[in-house]
Design an enzyme around this catalytic site. Sequence first.
Site, mmCIF file in Angstrom:
data_model
loop_
_atom_site.group_PDB
_atom_site.id
_atom_site.type_symbol
_atom_site.label_atom_id
_atom_site.label_comp_id
_atom_site.label_asym_id
_atom_site.label_seq_id
_atom_site.Cartn_x
_atom_site.Cartn_y
_atom_site.Cartn_z
ATOM 1 N N GLY A 1 12.975 -25.584 55.041
ATOM 2 C CA GLY A 1 14.223 -24.839 55.016
ATOM 3 C C GLY A 1 14.920 -24.914 53.680
ATOM 4 O O GLY A 1 15.812 -24.110 53.397
ATOM 5 N N ALA B 1 34.797 -25.674 45.019
ATOM 6 C CA ALA B 1 35.887 -25.065 45.769
ATOM 7 C C ALA B 1 35.624 -25.105 47.271
ATOM 8 O O ALA B 1 36.526 -25.406 48.064
ATOM 9 C CB ALA B 1 36.101 -23.628 45.308
ATOM 10 N N GLU B 2 34.400 -24.797 47.679
ATOM 11 C CA GLU B 2 34.093 -24.798 49.106
ATOM 12 C C GLU B 2 34.204 -26.196 49.702
ATOM 13 O O GLU B 2 34.773 -26.386 50.788
ATOM 14 C CB GLU B 2 32.695 -24.225 49.344
ATOM 15 C CG GLU B 2 32.610 -22.734 49.077
ATOM 16 C CD GLU B 2 31.249 -22.144 49.366
ATOM 17 O OE1 GLU B 2 31.136 -20.907 49.396
ATOM 18 O OE2 GLU B 2 30.284 -22.917 49.573
ATOM 19 N N HIS C 1 41.143 2.933 61.519
ATOM 20 C CA HIS C 1 42.525 2.459 61.479
ATOM 21 C C HIS C 1 42.816 1.744 62.791
ATOM 22 O O HIS C 1 42.471 2.252 63.859
ATOM 23 C CB HIS C 1 43.501 3.634 61.309
ATOM 24 C CG HIS C 1 44.941 3.215 61.377
ATOM 25 N ND1 HIS C 1 45.575 2.591 60.329
ATOM 26 C CD2 HIS C 1 45.846 3.305 62.390
ATOM 27 C CE1 HIS C 1 46.827 2.329 60.689
ATOM 28 N NE2 HIS C 1 47.013 2.758 61.941
#
EC number: 1.8.1.15
Length: 455
Positions: A36, A183-184, A438
Amino acid sequence: MRSHDLIVIGAGTGNTLVDDRFAHLDVAVVAEGPFGGTCLNAGCIPSKMLAATADVADAVREAHRHDIDAELRRVRWTDARDRVFGRLDTTAKEGEEGRRASENVTVYRGRARFTGERRIGVETASGPVELCADRIVVAAGGRPVVPPVVADSGLPYETSDTVMRLDSPPERLVVLGGGYIAAELAHVFHSVGSHVTVVEQQDRLLAQQDEAVSEAFTDIVRDQWDLRLGRELTEVSGEPGDLRLTLDDGTELRADTLLVAVGRRPNGDRLGLDAAGIDAEDGRITVDEHLRTSAEGVWALGDVSTAVPLKHVANREAEVVAHNLLHPGDLRTMSYGAVPAAVFTRPQIAQVGLTEREAREQGLDYVTATHRYEDVAYGWALEETRGFCKVLVERGTGRLLGAHLLGPQAATLVQPLVVAQTFGITARDLAERPLWIHPALTEVVENALRELDSR
């Protein structure tokens, strides 16, 4: 010497290119780390799972903005960590077991080094193994950069590879670096209760972002984190659990944990590339538009070779390499024309294309428009007062040059702009031809594009 048709070095994105189309080949996968790769085990996925947890904690803290009386009693860090890595470690294990069960795949555990043309040595637990193949794919990833001032101190430190597995959140965390990883992770640990200090050489956080985003983000987190901007770390002293960090202005910071997040570097320098005639610069393997290296029959992808070390880029590179291995007479090229990226902080950030600084440096004739979240209906619903969408468009042609978002759902909202840039859809066509729901938050993108007509 064990011979295979194809060797893949790396069990991250490189491993994913071997699918049923390769069932007729004898394939070797050489893996030093868990299956992974960085994304699953120490990068994209665990950090975003923990960032989502941090977002929930922050939402509870900010519930009063929606007239809700709520109280955050605590974040169960150990439970959150075990939930994240219990799932991911199982996935990594199952990925390796699945490969070992494949009839045409052999897994070798250990670090690979080239010993000649299309030949590698692997230091396995049972001893060295020599392998050769007609074709080799190098997807060996990268690793965190650790400055000498930290590495030579002899004192403990964390990186993004390790910090998310801590048994408890630090009381006092110093983060060295001001990019997206810093930052994360600062967001995660601040939200779960750590006092966070960020030390960054630049005058702003996320300095590679568009200046409007970088400046706004720095101002937003200034009240949450202790920012030491324009500063360098010159000394690490003290003892484990009680570190003394001296900055270039003489300031001393105290911390129980130091997180080093100043960047990552490709692993090419660990692979003995010279022995195989593979060109590289500072450990990054050089590839052509088909992702071929300078050595016959050797390909490279992902963080070890790309100039854009992002997982979604590596995934596309794997698709290109897989096709080219199977269809040598019909080679595909890799395009980096419209590469989006996101930072999963609070507020979220996303971008595609040029920053305004880059547009100026290239001498482009462009116009910009910015629309704020608070000026669309769903922005009202979110009580969002800080977010915005900024677009850059070439004057005259309407060609989209870049787009930058700061605010909720930024990583999702940027996607129509990615599509537009990829297919050459003009800003006016994107604004006027599709119907925009909208009052969905996508109206912030639509209105930013429409505002360009007045420029």
